[in-house]
Enzyme design. Structure first.
Site, PDB file in Angstrom:
ATOM      1  N   HIS A   1       0.872  -1.184   0.000  1.00  0.00           N
ATOM      2  CA  HIS A   1       0.000   0.000   0.000  1.00  0.00           C
ATOM      3  C   HIS A   1       0.906   1.231   0.000  1.00  0.00           C
ATOM      4  CE1 HIS A   1       1.048   0.199   4.215  1.00  0.00           C
ATOM      5  NE2 HIS A   1       0.559  -1.018   4.404  1.00  0.00           N
TER       6      HIS A   1
ATOM      7  N   HIS B   1       4.119   1.392   2.185  1.00  0.00           N
ATOM      8  CA  HIS B   1       5.323   0.717   1.690  1.00  0.00           C
ATOM      9  C   HIS B   1       5.993   1.550   0.595  1.00  0.00           C
ATOM     10  CE1 HIS B   1       2.838  -2.926   2.936  1.00  0.00           C
ATOM     11  NE2 HIS B   1       3.959  -3.101   3.617  1.00  0.00           N
TER      12      HIS B   1
ATOM     13  N   GLY C   1       8.230   0.828   8.632  1.00  0.00           N
ATOM     14  CA  GLY C   1       7.193   1.801   8.957  1.00  0.00           C
ATOM     15  C   GLY C   1       7.024   1.968  10.463  1.00  0.00           C
TER      16      GLY C   1
ATOM     17  N   ARG D   1      -3.706  -5.434   6.229  1.00  0.00           N
ATOM     18  CA  ARG D   1      -4.857  -6.129   6.828  1.00  0.00           C
ATOM     19  C   ARG D   1      -6.156  -5.318   6.718  1.00  0.00           C
ATOM     20  NH1 ARG D   1      -0.602  -8.426  10.342  1.00  0.00           N
ATOM     21  NH2 ARG D   1      -0.684 -10.690  10.036  1.00  0.00           N
TER      22      ARG D   1
END
Ligand code: PAF
Length: 278
Positions: free
Chosen positions: A30, A33, A144, A184
């Site tokens: 997403h 990243h 992250g 998720r």
């Protein structure tokens, strides 16, 4: 952009470079990243992303089998973000024999918060990250800040093993309504997705309350944590924890410590985590 699946090919490629900047991922990428990949770009002479869904960090009841594997779409996005090399090994390449040598991070850092609710999680993370950093000969690696505790555990591992690698944290990327981006999130139904912003709202409320009264004592901080847990529960979540901790080591804060609030909660079948520095 080259896509490589074996360690032999990776070693061959790496001969041309002195300073790989590496973004380890489990794929299903997403914008969070991709922001890390763009951040990595000026930090090395080659930008590498690894894509590997690491069985070692999943408990038997967790979502290893259903974790989305989206290699083609991931590679398209990585190329557009400026990635030079993707290392996407099969499980048999990473673990040709059962991985019996493992990294056991210290209890006080790795058995609290996420580690308490996901026993063994950080053993799996540290073991694969050590292996991926070694394989990619990383000189800089980016993770992250959404996985705040993971970033801290990895930073400490790299320091204690004297690995010559700069560990860089990338800011959490959020959807317009405040939900932290996560692979998720794709598990959420439309109704759950609308509701999911309540987690970041709960954290934001705590950040504002603590900033408004920076000398709050432990009792007042615990009250804020409990109120947030209760409010999430009333809204239909099953919270694992909402915890205000010291940024430096994730222990309960003393007066004057820089703080962070971290949370994990289930909405339906999906477990989400988030955090905000205060
Ligand atoms: O954060 C992740 O995606 C994973 O835990 C990591 C760091 C790639 C290790 O498998």
């Amino acid at each position: 952009m080259k896509i490589i699946h074996t360690i032999a090919e990776l070693r061959d490629e790496l001969r041309a470079y002195r300073h790989p900047a590496v973004v380890p991922t489990m794929g299903n990428l997403h914008a969070g990243h991709l922001a890390l990949v763009r951040q990595a770009k000026p930090l090395g002479d080659v930008t590498i992303s690894t894509i590997f869904v690491n069985r070692l960090q999943f408990a038997p009841h967790e979502d290893f089998d259903t974790y989305p594997r989206t290699l083609d779409a991931d590679c398209e996005q990585l190329e557009a973000a400026g990635c030079d090399l993707v290392f996407a090994p099969k499980e048999t390449e990473m673990y040709p024999q059962p991985q019996t040598f493992k990294v056991h991070p210290p209890t006080e850092l790795a058995d609290i918060l996420e580690g308490h609710f996901r026993p063994g999680f950080f053993i799996g993370v540290c073991t694969v990250v050590l292996k991926l950093l070694s394989l990619t000969q990383a000189r800089t690696a980016l993770f992250g800040k959404k996985d705040y505790q993971q970033l801290m555990v990895i930073r400490n591992m790299v320091k204690q093993f004297a690995m010559p690698i700069d560990i860089i944290g990338g800011e959490t990327q959020r959807a317009d309504d405040g939900l932290a981006l996560s692979s998720r999130n794709g598990y959420l139904s439309a109704a759950e997705r609308t509701q999911a912003l309540q987690l970041s709202q709960a954290l934001r409320g705590i950040v504002e309350a603590v900033r408004a009264n920076p000398t709050m004592d432990a009792v007042a901080l615990a009250r804020l944590e409990n109120q947030a847990m209760q409010s999430l529960s009333h809204q239909g979540w099953r919270p694992d924890y909402v915890a205000i901790r010291r940024q430096a080591d994730l222990q309960p804060p003393q007066a004057g410590d820089a703080k962070v609030v971290l949370a994990a909660a289930r909405l339906g079948a999906t477990r989400l985590i988030d955090n905000m520095e205060i």
